[in-house]
Design a protein around this motif. Structure first.
Motif, PDB file in Angstrom:
ATOM      1  N   ILE A 318       0.861  -1.180   0.000  1.00 24.25           N
ATOM      2  CA  ILE A 318       0.000   0.000   0.000  1.00 24.25           C
ATOM      3  C   ILE A 318       0.895   1.227   0.000  1.00 24.25           C
ATOM      4  CG2 ILE A 318      -1.721   1.319   1.293  1.00 24.25           C
ATOM      5  CD1 ILE A 318      -2.708  -1.276   2.501  1.00 24.25           C
ATOM      6  N   GLY A 324       4.469  -0.435  -0.252  1.00 28.77           N
ATOM      7  CA  GLY A 324       4.014   0.382  -1.371  1.00 28.77           C
ATOM      8  C   GLY A 324       5.168   0.948  -2.161  1.00 28.77           C
ATOM      9  N   SER A 350      -3.876   8.059  -2.293  1.00 33.70           N
ATOM     10  CA  SER A 350      -4.807   6.938  -2.163  1.00 33.70           C
ATOM     11  C   SER A 350      -4.378   6.012  -1.032  1.00 33.70           C
ATOM     12  CB  SER A 350      -4.908   6.166  -3.480  1.00 33.70           C
ATOM     13  OG  SER A 350      -3.649   5.605  -3.839  1.00 33.70           O
ATOM     14  N   GLY A 351      -3.069   5.804  -0.895  1.00 33.73           N
ATOM     15  CA  GLY A 351      -2.581   4.973   0.195  1.00 33.73           C
ATOM     16  C   GLY A 351      -2.871   5.585   1.552  1.00 33.73           C
ATOM     17  N   ALA A 354      -6.524   5.127   2.305  1.00 34.33           N
ATOM     18  CA  ALA A 354      -6.839   3.751   2.679  1.00 34.33           C
ATOM     19  C   ALA A 354      -6.413   3.454   4.113  1.00 34.33           C
ATOM     20  CB  ALA A 354      -6.153   2.778   1.716  1.00 34.33           C
ATOM     21  N   ILE A 355      -5.214   3.905   4.488  1.00 33.96           N
ATOM     22  CA  ILE A 355      -4.705   3.642   5.832  1.00 33.96           C
ATOM     23  C   ILE A 355      -5.542   4.369   6.874  1.00 33.96           C
ATOM     24  CG2 ILE A 355      -2.744   3.994   7.380  1.00 33.96           C
ATOM     25  CD1 ILE A 355      -0.930   3.602   4.918  1.00 33.96           C
TER      26      ILE A 355
END
Length: 381
Positions: A318, A324, A350-351, A354-355
């Protein structure tokens, strides 16, 4: 029935959690730092915690060692990074070649990959050393994988397993001790397991479907896990080991824990387990305090387990996590050219989203687990 142990106080829990996180952050970020230094990367800062700097000092190489306001975390900032997530500044390409040579962004791809991977890998190495040290000091305990008793109406009995059978493998993985059987059953989500065993010198294989049960731990917490319905012989053996065998057992146990973590995450992704079973920061802090209240040894062993978790999670591909970065480097290796700045920016955003979304969900679940939402509901009713 065993009496429940009292919950440790909030201040004790918070203090032990901060100590553990501080140690593991130094270990993790120290991996990035040492690898970066080895390859001649210029480093701006090694930070303990986030937020405003409380105090610090500059070393002879120009690195700022600083202690920040919020002690939960930390980072290494390479020269040219725009932030603590090591997102590169696109304007670095305009620098002279002599200055670019010291920057992380312009190091060969393989060197960047090693520097990024060094953080998670040193977490695994740290756990191995902890476990090896414990085994050298106290010996390595194990119980022969022999069934001494079978619950009459349990899954193992239904599959035909009898007292005296020696379990040799589960789902194709060899079994050397009863602890391996217990771990495989406990991390099961109720899916059928192929169990190989030896009876009177004859190898047999059966399919056993663990029964999911709820048990109460020593602190009153409810734990869901699989159970086969067999008992160990009780003849635990403690082997005195030297450094080589201690390291070997440390590596084996670290690998076993890593596989269990991967299995659990896969089960959650596939919907075989509820996301509620995945603890967030509050749950982790609670468990840290509980383990520390049992003594220094329990705290140290739990720190090894959490170090493995930290290393594994950071290798998940990620963006913003080390995994990532490694994924982007893999794409760069295939394309034979760096990924565009816009694509990297989108990937990091985006990462991060998400986290943060996952952390919100886990924290929400944690608050429910410790009774916050129940209290709020009672106040409003």
């Amino acid at each position: 029935m065993t009496d429940l142990l009292p919950q440790p106080g909030i201040l004790f829990t918070l203090a032990t959690y901060i100590v553990m996180v501080a140690i593991l952050v130094v270990v993790h970020e120290g991996g990035h730092y040492l690898a970066g230094r080895y390859f001649g990367v210029k480093i701006d800062a090694f930070a303990f915690g986030f937020g405003r700097e409380l105090f610090g000092y500059d070393d002879s190489r120009g690195t700022r060692w600083k202690f920040n306001l919020i002690p939960l975390g930390g980072y290494v900032k390479f020269t040219g990074d725009m932030n603590a997530a090591s997102q590169p500044d696109p304007q670095l390409a305009a620098l002279p070649a002599s200055e670019r040579a010291e920057l992380f962004l312009f190091k060969p791809l393989w060197q960047r990959a090693i520097i990024v991977a060094a953080g998670p890998l040193i977490n695994f190495a740290f756990a191995i050393l902890i476990l090896a040290g414990v085994y050298m000091a106290l010996g390595h305990p194990s119980t022969p994988p022999v069934v001494s008793a079978v619950v009459a109406d349990g899954p193992a009995a239904a599959a035909g397993i009898r007292p005296g059978d020696r379990i040799t493998a589960i789902d194709g993985s060899s079994v050397d001790r009863f602890e391996d059987i217990a771990n495989a059953a406990m991390t099961s989500a109720g899916a059928p397991m192929t169990v190989a065993f030896e009876r009177a010198g004859v190898e047999k294989t059966v399919t056993v479907t663990p029964k999911i049960v709820e048990t109460v731990d020593r602190f009153g917490g409810v734990v869901r896990h699989g159970r086969l319905g067999i008992a160990r012989s009780g003849a635990q053996v403690v082997e005195n080991v030297g450094p080589i065998n201690a390291l070997r057992y440390g590596v084996a146990d670290t690998w076993g824990i890593t596989v269990s973590i991967a299995r659990t995450i896969r089960q959650i992704v596939m919907g075989e387990r509820s996301l509620d079973e995945l603890g967030g920061p509050i749950k982790t802090g609670q468990v840290t305090g509980q383990q520390a209240s049992l003594g220094v040894l329990s705290f140290i062993v739990f720190m090894a387990f959490f170090s493995i978790n930290l290393g594994f999670i950071n290798l998940i591909p990620i963006p913003m996590l080390d995994g990532g970065h490694l994924l982007l480097y893999a794409v760069e290796a295939v394309r034979r050219q760096p990924i565009g700045a816009k694509v990297q920016e989108w990937a990091f955003m985006s990462g991060f989203a998400a986290i943060m979304s996952l952390m919100v969900v886990l924290t929400w679940n944690d608050l429910g687990a410790v009774g916050v939402w129940a209290r709020v509901a009672s106040w409003l009713s």
